[in-house]
Design a protein around this motif. Structure first.
Motif, PDB file in Angstrom:
ATOM      1  N   TYR A  82      54.653 -21.552 -14.907  1.00 19.41           N
ATOM      2  CA  TYR A  82      53.691 -22.660 -14.935  1.00 19.41           C
ATOM      3  C   TYR A  82      52.527 -22.380 -15.885  1.00 19.41           C
ATOM      4  O   TYR A  82      51.827 -23.302 -16.301  1.00 19.41           O
ATOM      5  N   ASN A  91      59.306 -21.351  -7.424  1.00 24.72           N
ATOM      6  CA  ASN A  91      58.591 -21.526  -6.152  1.00 24.72           C
ATOM      7  C   ASN A  91      57.081 -21.527  -6.354  1.00 24.72           C
ATOM      8  O   ASN A  91      56.359 -22.355  -5.780  1.00 24.72           O
ATOM      9  N   ASP A  93      55.638 -22.215  -9.200  1.00 20.47           N
ATOM     10  CA  ASP A  93      55.354 -23.428  -9.978  1.00 20.47           C
ATOM     11  C   ASP A  93      55.216 -24.644  -9.071  1.00 20.47           C
ATOM     12  O   ASP A  93      54.319 -25.478  -9.260  1.00 20.47           O
ATOM     13  N   ALA A  94      56.119 -24.755  -8.086  1.00 22.32           N
ATOM     14  CA  ALA A  94      56.064 -25.889  -7.156  1.00 22.32           C
ATOM     15  C   ALA A  94      54.765 -25.874  -6.367  1.00 22.32           C
ATOM     16  O   ALA A  94      54.137 -26.924  -6.151  1.00 22.32           O
ATOM     17  N   ASN A  97      51.915 -26.970  -8.580  1.00 23.69           N
ATOM     18  CA  ASN A  97      51.893 -28.418  -8.795  1.00 23.69           C
ATOM     19  C   ASN A  97      51.240 -29.169  -7.641  1.00 23.69           C
ATOM     20  O   ASN A  97      50.859 -30.336  -7.805  1.00 23.69           O
ATOM     21  N   GLN A  98      51.111 -28.524  -6.490  1.00 24.57           N
ATOM     22  CA  GLN A  98      50.474 -29.147  -5.326  1.00 24.57           C
ATOM     23  C   GLN A  98      49.084 -28.584  -5.058  1.00 24.57           C
ATOM     24  O   GLN A  98      48.450 -28.952  -4.070  1.00 24.57           O
TER      25      GLN A  98
END
Length: 538
Positions: A82, A91, A93-94, A97-98
């Motif tokens: 990211y 994981n 990166d996800a 993103n939040q």
């Protein structure tokens, strides 16, 4: 023309609670005049909704929140995908993103115990007494003073279920004595207070053997990189994952709010991972940074010191350095799996939607930049910078570019968890930045303070101040200070401390450092003033 109020709200950053509570409204405008006539009404409506959203957010952040801190040791800021790094980290990166991404987060000290003490207390080492590693040769310290209860004790006294899994490195029994009901899987620290420090006797002959051409199993140098036997589930890190999962499951069944920490030794050197991580990256295909193994010119003498046996890197070949970096990248890939496992457990237990998650590293690590390995008494960005993500369901994801510090975490969690604030605190709450983004700091100087008082019993007294454009490092135990132009020289190769062209900017940074030392009541300020006055910089 079809219009969905609920859809529009979801794109405007309103809270999930508010968006879900509003029934979908579809309005069909047959005539342009009708649309124009309703414009003023919708303006009023959105003003009211915005105020409601702010109130809902304030309410959410003033109730007792469930918080999970996932912490890693010596984890650099620049390796994740990211961030455009070389390791695929889906994981993390996800989660990013939040989250609110703090892309310019700095540690207080590039050393495990002092940075952790600052993180959990929000106070500098000259106040807590913890400004060196503990329980290691030949440090004078055994633990963080029991009076420094920090965020853990405050959470416990406020009725939280407090749990701690993994590396603490602030003294034996420190987590339990601060109210951790769940106290599992500690790191390398002893379980009895005031145990004699661990001394690396076996490491000295091992490093000496490398000069003699001796290698460890698999033709590796295990003080730098090592292929562990077995697989992921056979590692010490995975045992902490299991403990962490159990803690989350226990918290899910408890009616009390939850504050938990899962802290890993990974990816701290030596870089030790099992397959497939050990061979995930081809050492010869790696892209090396421009400051890889560059000669240190006009640098403080302490940077040549061997402060831990593996700092003696004269035996390291080009392939050795590359393999160390490849194993580190493999460790980051394993770290990503760890994060995914813990988050999946939170989801499986029904905790994720209302869970604040903080992902953090205590400091960075050197992988050959400036010819350095691990950490030491210096302030290079590879060590000073660290990753920081804070996911709070009540707040929209965003990227914050302003510099923040690990010392800001305690006051931030204090506010998120609705705890009583400490009177003498050096960090600041990050909630304004989390809510409004960089604009929250508009008009303020963008700077970060850094210190390196001791390294395992050796004194240095370093203080540094960093802005996005410049870095000034005061080395009171040396006659040579440092000044870097981070715009023209982001790899910090050229020390401009004696360059007359930078005299004006240097004075600005000296004044800024003095201001920060005064702000945090640093007792070194008088010595600093004396040194700077002697050079005509104050």
């Amino acid at each position: 023309m079809n219009f969905s109020l609920k859809k529009l709200l979801s794109t405007q950053g309103f809270s999930n609670e508010l968006t879900k509570s509003i029934k979908t409204v579809n309005l069909t405008f047959a005539k342009k005049a009708n649309l124009l006539a309703l414009t003023a009404s919708f303006s009023v409506l959105f003003t009211s909704l915005s105020a409601y959203s702010d109130q809902a957010t304030d309410k959410a952040l003033n109730t007792k929140e469930n918080v999970l801190v996932i912490m890693f040791d010596d984890m650099r800021f620049d390796t994740f995908s990211y961030r455009g790094g070389p390791v695929n980290t889906p994981n993390i990166d996800a989660l990013a993103n939040q989250s609110v991404r703090f892309d310019n987060a700095m540690t207080t000290t590039g050393l495990c115990s002092p940075s952790r003490a600052a993180m959990f207390t929000g106070r500098w080492g000259h106040k807590t007494g913890l400004d060196d590693n503990v329980e290691l040769y030949h440090s004078r310290l055994s633990e963080l003073d029991q009076k420094e209860g920090g965020i853990m004790r405050k959470a416990s006294e406020a009725g939280y279920l407090v749990g701690y899994v993994g590396k603490w490195h602030l003294g034996a029994q420190g987590t339990k004595l601060r109210g951790a009901e769940i106290d599992l899987g500690q790191g390398h620290e002893p379980r009895e207070r005031f145990t004699r420090p661990w001394t690396p006797y076996e490491k000295v002959p091992q490093v000496k053997g490398y000069y003699e051409g001796k290698l460890d199993a698999n033709d590796e140098k295990h003080e730098y990189f090592m292929t562990l036997p077995g697989g992921y589930e056979d590692t010490q890190a995975y045992s902490k994952v299991v403990y962490g999962k159990n803690m989350i499951k226990q918290a899910a069944k408890d009616k009390r709010p939850f504050f938990g920490v899962v802290s890993f030794n990974q990816p701290h050197p030596a870089y030790r991972v099992p397959e497939p991580y050990a061979s995930m990256f081809d050492p010869m295909a790696l892209k090396l940074p421009k400051n890889h193994l560059i000669e240190r010119v006009n640098k403080p003498l302490a940077q040549d010191g061997i402060w831990w046996p593996w700092h003696d890197v004269g035996h390291m070949s080009d392939l050795d350095w590359r393999r160390s970096r490849a194993f580190y990248y493999g460790a980051i890939a394993m770290v990503d799996r760890i994060v995914g496992d813990l988050i999946q457990t939170a989801k499986d237990e029904g905790m994720y939607d209302d869970l604040t998650i903080l992902l953090v590293g205590d400091q960075g690590s050197m992988l050959g930049e400036h010819g350095l390995y691990d950490k030491g008494p210096y302030a290079y960005d590879e060590l000073m910078r660290m990753p920081l993500l804070i996911r709070t369901p009540a707040l929209a994801p965003k990227i914050v570019n302003r510099q923040v510090s690990i010392i800001d975490i305690a006051p931030t969690l204090t506010e998120i968890m609705g705890l009583k604030a400490d009177e003498d605190i050096d960090g600041r709450t990050l909630l304004p930045l989390m809510t409004k983004g960089d604009v929250a700091d508009k008009g303020k100087v963008d700077s970060a303070l850094y210190a390196y008082e001791w390294y395992n019993g050796s004194w240095f007294g370093i203080r540094a101040i960093r802005t996005p454009e410049m870095k000034f490092v005061w080395n009171p135990g040396d006659t040579r200070d440092e000044f870097y132009d981070l715009v023209k020289d982001p790899i910090e190769k050229d020390n401009q401390i004696n360059n007359k062209l930078y005299r004006k900017k240097l004075k600005t940074m000296v004044a800024l450092l003095e201001q920060e030392l005064v702000r945090v009541s640093d007792p070194s300020v008088e010595r600093f003033r004396h040194h700077m006055n002697a050079r005509g910089l104050l």
